[in-house]
Design a protein around this motif. Structure first.
Motif, PDB file in Angstrom:
ATOM      1  N   LEU A 277      -6.036  16.593   1.591  1.00 31.82           N
ATOM      2  CA  LEU A 277      -6.209  15.581   0.546  1.00 31.82           C
ATOM      3  C   LEU A 277      -5.011  14.631   0.529  1.00 31.82           C
ATOM      4  CD1 LEU A 277      -8.190  14.766  -1.752  1.00 31.82           C
ATOM      5  CD2 LEU A 277      -6.703  15.975  -3.321  1.00 31.82           C
ATOM      6  N   GLY A 278      -5.329  13.350   0.539  1.00 36.32           N
ATOM      7  CA  GLY A 278      -4.291  12.327   0.402  1.00 36.32           C
ATOM      8  C   GLY A 278      -4.899  11.141  -0.321  1.00 36.32           C
ATOM      9  N   TYR A 279      -4.060  10.213  -0.726  1.00 35.75           N
ATOM     10  CA  TYR A 279      -4.607   9.019  -1.366  1.00 35.75           C
ATOM     11  C   TYR A 279      -3.709   7.821  -1.153  1.00 35.75           C
ATOM     12  CZ  TYR A 279      -1.545  10.120  -5.440  1.00 35.75           C
ATOM     13  OH  TYR A 279      -0.491  10.396  -6.268  1.00 35.75           O
ATOM     14  N   VAL A 280      -4.296   6.636  -1.274  1.00 40.62           N
ATOM     15  CA  VAL A 280      -3.468   5.436  -1.288  1.00 40.62           C
ATOM     16  C   VAL A 280      -3.658   4.707  -2.602  1.00 40.62           C
ATOM     17  CG1 VAL A 280      -3.426   5.040   1.226  1.00 40.62           C
ATOM     18  CG2 VAL A 280      -5.126   3.882  -0.159  1.00 40.62           C
ATOM     19  N   ILE A 281      -2.624   3.956  -2.958  1.00 41.07           N
ATOM     20  CA  ILE A 281      -2.660   3.070  -4.114  1.00 41.07           C
ATOM     21  C   ILE A 281      -2.387   1.681  -3.540  1.00 41.07           C
ATOM     22  CG2 ILE A 281      -1.652   2.609  -6.391  1.00 41.07           C
ATOM     23  CD1 ILE A 281      -0.327   5.587  -5.581  1.00 41.07           C
ATOM     24  N   ALA A 282      -3.197   0.728  -3.922  1.00 39.21           N
ATOM     25  CA  ALA A 282      -3.016  -0.633  -3.391  1.00 39.21           C
ATOM     26  C   ALA A 282      -3.742  -1.608  -4.294  1.00 39.21           C
ATOM     27  CB  ALA A 282      -3.573  -0.712  -1.967  1.00 39.21           C
ATOM     28  N   GLN A 283      -3.590  -2.903  -4.009  1.00 41.35           N
ATOM     29  CA  GLN A 283      -4.349  -3.898  -4.771  1.00 41.35           C
ATOM     30  C   GLN A 283      -5.843  -3.654  -4.530  1.00 41.35           C
ATOM     31  OE1 GLN A 283      -2.819  -5.549  -6.903  1.00 41.35           O
ATOM     32  NE2 GLN A 283      -0.734  -5.251  -6.150  1.00 41.35           N
TER      33      GLN A 283
ATOM     34  N   ILE B 270       0.881  -1.179   0.000  1.00 40.59           N
ATOM     35  CA  ILE B 270       0.000   0.000   0.000  1.00 40.59           C
ATOM     36  C   ILE B 270       0.914   1.224   0.000  1.00 40.59           C
ATOM     37  CG2 ILE B 270      -1.779   1.279   1.277  1.00 40.59           C
ATOM     38  CD1 ILE B 270      -2.586  -1.327   2.643  1.00 40.59           C
ATOM     39  N   VAL B 271       0.716   2.103  -0.954  1.00 44.54           N
ATOM     40  CA  VAL B 271       1.519   3.338  -0.991  1.00 44.54           C
ATOM     41  C   VAL B 271       0.599   4.489  -0.625  1.00 44.54           C
ATOM     42  CG1 VAL B 271       2.549   5.002  -2.611  1.00 44.54           C
ATOM     43  CG2 VAL B 271       3.245   2.609  -2.668  1.00 44.54           C
TER      44      VAL B 271
END
Ligand SMILES: Cc1ncc(COP(=O)(O)O)c(C=O)c1O
Length: 381
Positions: free
Chosen positions: A252-258, A236-237
């Motif tokens: 504002l933020g976000y995650v990138i993950a499966q 998870i990034v």
């Protein structure tokens, strides 16, 4: 608000209006958690008028002109929930990151996503391993929900100790949480070593790589762990618009993950656009590729950081080699005194407890602010 602690004020105001017994716990969740006994004992106001904020690693130059313009234009949409804008921003990010929108989750700052991830770990009743000291929000929420936090001290150079972290992973470790470059130490570990480590560890457990400060590293050296996600790893990034982009107050933020991980995390979030505002989406879209603003911030930050580095070197005070907008060094006088006296001089800093010692974490402001801070520190010492 002078002479009244913000924490105390918030507690009493919340107590008066809500009259609810668990309010102090709620307040502690909402306020920046103290990271030392000195901070727990320190009660002066962090809202004191005119105080120079060297306590939250903000960008003193933000928001960028492009973001400001976009915010003003976004006011026309201010009467509308940001449902469509959130969906469209997710698509925009997916394209930028080279993944699908199902790989993305957007939060009210990356803090929201750290809380959500921590809640998930806790409710699943397992363990989380992280270096220490680091940004502790995910682990705080995991512990509140019943998880155990296994901390692994950074090495003598204040860098993440990957070997020791690997040895701390057990069969019931649900997550490894890492920040590179790390807060509060500012240190960076080599991206190849880091990537190999994340890839190997993700075969055993989920690896959360917090990249809040990645953009402070020279662009040629910036390497995101998103590459591993594209290869299918359980990584998870997370990223934020609060640091180099200078939008901390807009959230504002976000995650990138499966996609499966995103689904799992989404269970604990009030998402879907209701948690995000139109202004920040517009601002983020306008400045995400603003390389001129980012370059300016990186350069000014390095110049201003040098003011404090040079002073500490002159005083023989060691510090972690910082790649970001903070410096971390052993407190030259006791934590309570330095908090009180720097605040008295007009500067807000943080004090951490680590390895049986007290440490100062000073965020980097403008060059003038750092010159003023060094003069104030010199008087205190
Ligand atoms: C490593 C790290 N991650 C996440 C955050 C949270 O940032 P935000 O919630 O503003 O995105 C911070 C804030 O200082 C941080 O240092």
């Amino acid at each position: 608000m002078e002479n009244v602690s913000r924490r105390k004020w918030f507690k009493s105001a919340a107590g008066l209006t809500v009259g609810f017994v668990s309010i102090p716990a709620l307040v502690d969740q909402l306020m920046a958690a103290p990271v030392s006994e000195a901070e727990r004992l320190h009660t002066s106001s962090i809202l004191k008028d005119g105080i120079v904020r060297l306590g939250s690693n903000e960008n003193p130059y933000g928001p960028s002109p492009k973001a400001r313009e976009a915010i003003v234009a976004s006011l026309n949409e201010g009467n509308r929930y940001a449902f469509e804008a959130t969906t469209s921003f997710k698509k925009f990010l997916a394209q930028k990151e080279g993944v699908t929108p199902d790989h993305i989750m957007i939060g009210n700052g990356s803090s929201e996503l750290l809380c959500v991830a921590g809640i998930g770990v806790g409710l699943e009743g397992k363990r989380v391993v992280s270096p220490f000291p680091t940004f502790r929000l995910l682990m705080d929420f995991a512990e509140r929900m019943g998880a155990t936090w296994d901390r692994v001290d950074v090495n003598g150079k204040l860098e993440l100790d990957l070997e020791k972290i690997a040895s701390a992973v057990r069969s019931d470790t649900r997550m490894i949480f890492l920040v590179n470059p790390n807060n509060p130490t500012g240190t960076l570990i080599d991206f190849n070593a880091y990537q190999n480590f994340c890839e190997e560890m993700a075969k055993k457990t989920t690896v959360y790589s917090d990249e809040a400060y990645l953009e402070f590293v020279e662009p040629s050296q910036q390497r995101s762990m998103v590459e591993l996600i594209k290869k299918g790893s359980d990584v998870i990034v997370s990223r934020t618009f609060s640091k180099i982009y200078g939008l901390a107050g807009l959230r504002l933020g976000y995650v990138i993950a499966q996609p499966d991980r995103i689904k799992q995390m989404s269970k604990y979030q009030m998402g879907g656009g209701i948690n995000i505002n139109q202004a920040v989406l517009a601002a983020a879209k306008a400045c995400v590729d603003d390389t001129t603003f980012m370059k300016m911030t990186r350069e000014k930050n390095a110049t201003a950081r040098k003011v404090l580095e040079d002073y500490l070197t002159k005083r023989n005070i060691s510090f972690g080699k910082s790649h970001i907008n903070l410096l971390f060094f052993p407190a030259p006088v006791d934590g309570k005194t330095i908090l009180a006296q720097t605040e008295e001089a007009g500067y807000q800093i943080r004090v951490w407890d680590y390895a049986g010692k007290e440490w100062c974490r000073v965020s980097i402001g403008t060059q003038e602010e750092m010159q003023g801070f060094v003069t104030a520190l010199d008087k205190i010492l």
